[in-house]
Design an enzyme around this catalytic site. Structure first.
Site, PDB file in Angstrom:
ATOM      1  N   PHE A  40       0.847  -1.194   0.000  1.00 49.12           N
ATOM      2  CA  PHE A  40       0.000   0.000   0.000  1.00 49.12           C
ATOM      3  C   PHE A  40       0.884   1.245   0.000  1.00 49.12           C
ATOM      4  CE2 PHE A  40      -3.444   2.377   2.614  1.00 49.12           C
ATOM      5  CZ  PHE A  40      -4.188   2.674   1.485  1.00 49.12           C
ATOM      6  N   ALA A  41       0.648   2.121  -0.958  1.00 50.03           N
ATOM      7  CA  ALA A  41       1.476   3.315  -1.119  1.00 50.03           C
ATOM      8  C   ALA A  41       1.118   4.388  -0.094  1.00 50.03           C
ATOM      9  CB  ALA A  41       1.307   3.884  -2.525  1.00 50.03           C
ATOM     10  N   THR A  42       2.137   5.103   0.356  1.00 48.80           N
ATOM     11  CA  THR A  42       1.915   6.210   1.286  1.00 48.80           C
ATOM     12  C   THR A  42       0.928   7.218   0.710  1.00 48.80           C
ATOM     13  OG1 THR A  42       4.143   5.940   2.187  1.00 48.80           O
ATOM     14  CG2 THR A  42       3.045   8.050   2.604  1.00 48.80           C
ATOM     15  N   GLY A  43       1.082   7.544  -0.569  1.00 48.24           N
ATOM     16  CA  GLY A  43       0.173   8.502  -1.200  1.00 48.24           C
ATOM     17  C   GLY A  43      -1.276   8.048  -1.158  1.00 48.24           C
ATOM     18  N   PHE A  44      -1.504   6.760  -1.361  1.00 54.18           N
ATOM     19  CA  PHE A  44      -2.871   6.242  -1.282  1.00 54.18           C
ATOM     20  C   PHE A  44      -3.369   6.207   0.166  1.00 54.18           C
ATOM     21  CE2 PHE A  44      -1.851   4.042  -5.455  1.00 54.18           C
ATOM     22  CZ  PHE A  44      -2.650   4.882  -6.214  1.00 54.18           C
ATOM     23  N   GLY A  47      -4.544   9.636   0.939  1.00 51.28           N
ATOM     24  CA  GLY A  47      -5.856   9.830   0.322  1.00 51.28           C
ATOM     25  C   GLY A  47      -6.965   9.135   1.090  1.00 51.28           C
ATOM     26  N   MET A  49      -6.981   8.547   4.309  1.00 52.17           N
ATOM     27  CA  MET A  49      -7.206   9.345   5.520  1.00 52.17           C
ATOM     28  C   MET A  49      -8.075  10.564   5.203  1.00 52.17           C
ATOM     29  SD  MET A  49      -3.444   9.095   7.229  1.00 52.17           S
ATOM     30  CE  MET A  49      -3.026   7.765   8.364  1.00 52.17           C
ATOM     31  N   GLU A  50      -7.798  11.207   4.074  1.00 47.94           N
ATOM     32  CA  GLU A  50      -8.633  12.334   3.650  1.00 47.94           C
ATOM     33  C   GLU A  50     -10.073  11.875   3.419  1.00 47.94           C
ATOM     34  OE1 GLU A  50      -7.188  15.761   1.311  1.00 47.94           O
ATOM     35  OE2 GLU A  50      -5.786  14.270   0.517  1.00 47.94           O
ATOM     36  N   GLY A  69      -8.590  19.510   1.506  1.00 43.59           N
ATOM     37  CA  GLY A  69      -7.488  19.353   2.433  1.00 43.59           C
ATOM     38  C   GLY A  69      -6.564  20.555   2.356  1.00 43.59           C
ATOM     39  N   HIS A  76       4.061   6.973   8.028  1.00 41.77           N
ATOM     40  CA  HIS A  76       3.645   5.679   7.467  1.00 41.77           C
ATOM     41  C   HIS A  76       4.642   4.677   8.027  1.00 41.77           C
ATOM     42  CE1 HIS A  76       2.307   3.326   3.605  1.00 41.77           C
ATOM     43  NE2 HIS A  76       2.061   2.662   4.729  1.00 41.77           N
ATOM     44  N   ARG A 120      -8.907  20.317   7.111  1.00 44.13           N
ATOM     45  CA  ARG A 120      -9.762  20.544   5.951  1.00 44.13           C
ATOM     46  C   ARG A 120     -10.473  21.878   6.106  1.00 44.13           C
ATOM     47  NH1 ARG A 120      -9.611  16.578   2.753  1.00 44.13           N
ATOM     48  NH2 ARG A 120     -11.313  17.318   1.432  1.00 44.13           N
TER      49      ARG A 120
END
Length: 139
Positions: A40-44, A47, A49-50, A69, A76, A120
């Site tokens: 699982f990618a940090t960037g995903f 997303g 979490m957002e 955001g 991570h 946010r």
């Protein structure tokens, strides 16, 4: 934004990690990313979490409102292979006018994989989209 969101409220969001949400798929055009393991990618994760915060806020938005955001600070800390369910917990830390601050954490059923804070801002979609259109070449 409607009244009713309370500091300390928690919201959870579950997501089964599919193979296309791994590091290799974050930037498929990157040969460097192709070398990374299938986790699982940090960037995903960011997303996701957002997304949890967006879902928590949705019942409190007025028609024509949305949220964007404005800040994220997360770690991570553990790898998650495809197939595991990641549960994000978002806890509302503060509401200051149209700005909301969240404590977020993610767990894959084995380890806590990430945690931190996310902010946010509630926006008027029509006004925001008009500003974005001004930035586009066709304006």
């Amino acid at each position: 934004m409607k009244d009713g969101m309370r500091v300390g409220e928690r919201f959870t969001h579950d997501f089964v990690v599919p193979p296309h949400k791994t590091v290799r798929h974050l930037y498929p055009e990157s040969p460097e990313f192709a070398e990374f393991p299938e986790v699982f990618a940090t960037g995903f994760m960011v997303g996701l979490m957002e997304w949890a915060c967006v879902r928590a806020m949705a019942p409190y938005l007025e028609p024509g409102e949305g949220s964007l955001g404005t800040a994220i600070c997360v770690t991570h800390t553990a790898a998650t292979p495809p197939g595991l369910t990641v549960t994000v917990t978002a806890e509302l830390r503060s509401v200051e006018g149209r700005r909301l601050s969240w404590r977020v954490s993610a767990h894959d059923g084995v380890d806590e994989i990430g945690s931190g804070t996310h902010e946010r801002a509630v926006i008027h979609l029509e006004k925001f989209n008009a500003k974005v259109r001004q930035k586009t070449p066709a304006g």
